[in-house]
Write a protein that holds these residues in place. Structure first.
Motif, PDB file in Angstrom:
ATOM      1  N   TRP A 265      -1.054  -6.764  -6.591  1.00  0.00           N
ATOM      2  CA  TRP A 265      -0.723  -6.089  -7.849  1.00  0.00           C
ATOM      3  C   TRP A 265      -1.666  -6.522  -8.962  1.00  0.00           C
ATOM      4  CZ3 TRP A 265       2.795  -8.234 -11.916  1.00  0.00           C
ATOM      5  CH2 TRP A 265       3.122  -7.290 -12.894  1.00  0.00           C
TER       6      TRP A 265
ATOM      7  N   THR B 294       3.940   3.306 -10.399  1.00  0.00           N
ATOM      8  CA  THR B 294       2.927   2.946 -11.377  1.00  0.00           C
ATOM      9  C   THR B 294       2.767   1.425 -11.337  1.00  0.00           C
ATOM     10  OG1 THR B 294       4.545   2.586 -13.129  1.00  0.00           O
ATOM     11  CG2 THR B 294       3.675   4.850 -12.886  1.00  0.00           C
TER      12      THR B 294
ATOM     13  N   GLU C 205       2.567   1.492  -3.503  1.00  0.00           N
ATOM     14  CA  GLU C 205       1.566   1.837  -4.509  1.00  0.00           C
ATOM     15  C   GLU C 205       1.345   3.354  -4.615  1.00  0.00           C
ATOM     16  OE1 GLU C 205      -2.604  -0.229  -5.636  1.00  0.00           O
ATOM     17  OE2 GLU C 205      -2.531   0.681  -3.646  1.00  0.00           O
ATOM     18  N   LEU C 206       1.650   4.087  -3.538  1.00  0.00           N
ATOM     19  CA  LEU C 206       1.506   5.546  -3.557  1.00  0.00           C
ATOM     20  C   LEU C 206       2.493   6.202  -4.529  1.00  0.00           C
ATOM     21  CD1 LEU C 206       1.136   6.225   0.276  1.00  0.00           C
ATOM     22  CD2 LEU C 206      -0.685   6.244  -1.449  1.00  0.00           C
ATOM     23  N   TRP C 207       3.663   5.567  -4.722  1.00  0.00           N
ATOM     24  CA  TRP C 207       4.723   6.166  -5.531  1.00  0.00           C
ATOM     25  C   TRP C 207       4.984   5.463  -6.849  1.00  0.00           C
ATOM     26  CZ3 TRP C 207       6.037   5.649  -0.125  1.00  0.00           C
ATOM     27  CH2 TRP C 207       5.947   6.850   0.559  1.00  0.00           C
TER      28      TRP C 207
ATOM     29  N   LEU D 246       0.832  -1.215   0.000  1.00  0.00           N
ATOM     30  CA  LEU D 246       0.000   0.000   0.000  1.00  0.00           C
ATOM     31  C   LEU D 246       0.865   1.262   0.000  1.00  0.00           C
ATOM     32  CD1 LEU D 246      -2.853  -1.081   2.444  1.00  0.00           C
ATOM     33  CD2 LEU D 246      -2.906  -1.011  -0.080  1.00  0.00           C
ATOM     34  N   VAL D 247       1.994   1.218   0.683  1.00  0.00           N
ATOM     35  CA  VAL D 247       2.908   2.368   0.693  1.00  0.00           C
ATOM     36  C   VAL D 247       3.589   2.505  -0.669  1.00  0.00           C
ATOM     37  CG1 VAL D 247       5.022   3.295   1.714  1.00  0.00           C
ATOM     38  CG2 VAL D 247       3.248   2.337   3.191  1.00  0.00           C
TER      39      VAL D 247
END
Length: 172
Positions: A103, A56, A52-54, A49-50
């Protein structure tokens, strides 16, 4: 490192003694005295989740691919240093496997992610059918054994994704 001198249950000192230990033991999540595989999977979920913030989706896929190769090395080295073919405290396999599940199954809300987590834990712990086969396939030490640590979790991830896909097809 002498396997005879390795701790039966890894310690923080063992974790920090070699970079492979830190990776294979999930940056400390594998040190959990209870259910290290579940703790490692939870750490992997949070890390995903972390990340995924940065990243693609392509970036996440590249991180997963690199992490599989890095994990193969780290699991091989750490298992040898621990003197055990597949110690429960090695949780990098759970971390990368839950990354693959999330993913490929995202986007989904909290309850979908929790269902994915629970399904993966079921397949990884109970080892039904193909997961048990995969768990027996590559045993021992060395590169073959290191791959074996990862392989059954990859099959558990595939089973999880199959159930999620069937659920979406039938009820989505």
């Amino acid at each position: 490192m002498n396997p005879a001198a390795a701790p039966r249950r890894p310690t923080p000192a063992f974790l920090l003694a070699h970079p492979a230990h830190c990776i294979a033991l999930g940056f400390g999540s594998g040190l959990s005295p209870k259910a290290p595989g579940t703790v490692g999977t939870a750490w992997g979920w949070l890390a995903f989740l972390v990340l995924e913030l940065w990243l693609t989706p392509l970036g996440m896929g590249l991180v997963i691919g690199f992490s599989l190769l890095l994990g193969w090395w780290a699991c091989t080295v750490t298992a040898r240093h621990m003197g055990a073919a597949d110690p429960g405290s090695i949780v990098w396999d759970e971390i990368v496997a839950i990354w693959i599940v999330l993913w490929l199954a995202m986007p989904m809300g909290f309850w979908g992610q929790l269902a994915a987590f629970a399904l993966f834990r079921y397949f990884d712990a109970a080892k039904p059918g193909p997961v048990a086969w995969a768990d027996r396939l590559f045993k021992g030490f060395g590169w073959r054994g290191g791959w074996g640590i990862l392989f059954d979790d990859l099959v558990a991830a595939g089973c999880t994704l199959l159930v999620l896909a069937l659920w979406r097809h039938l009820f989505g």
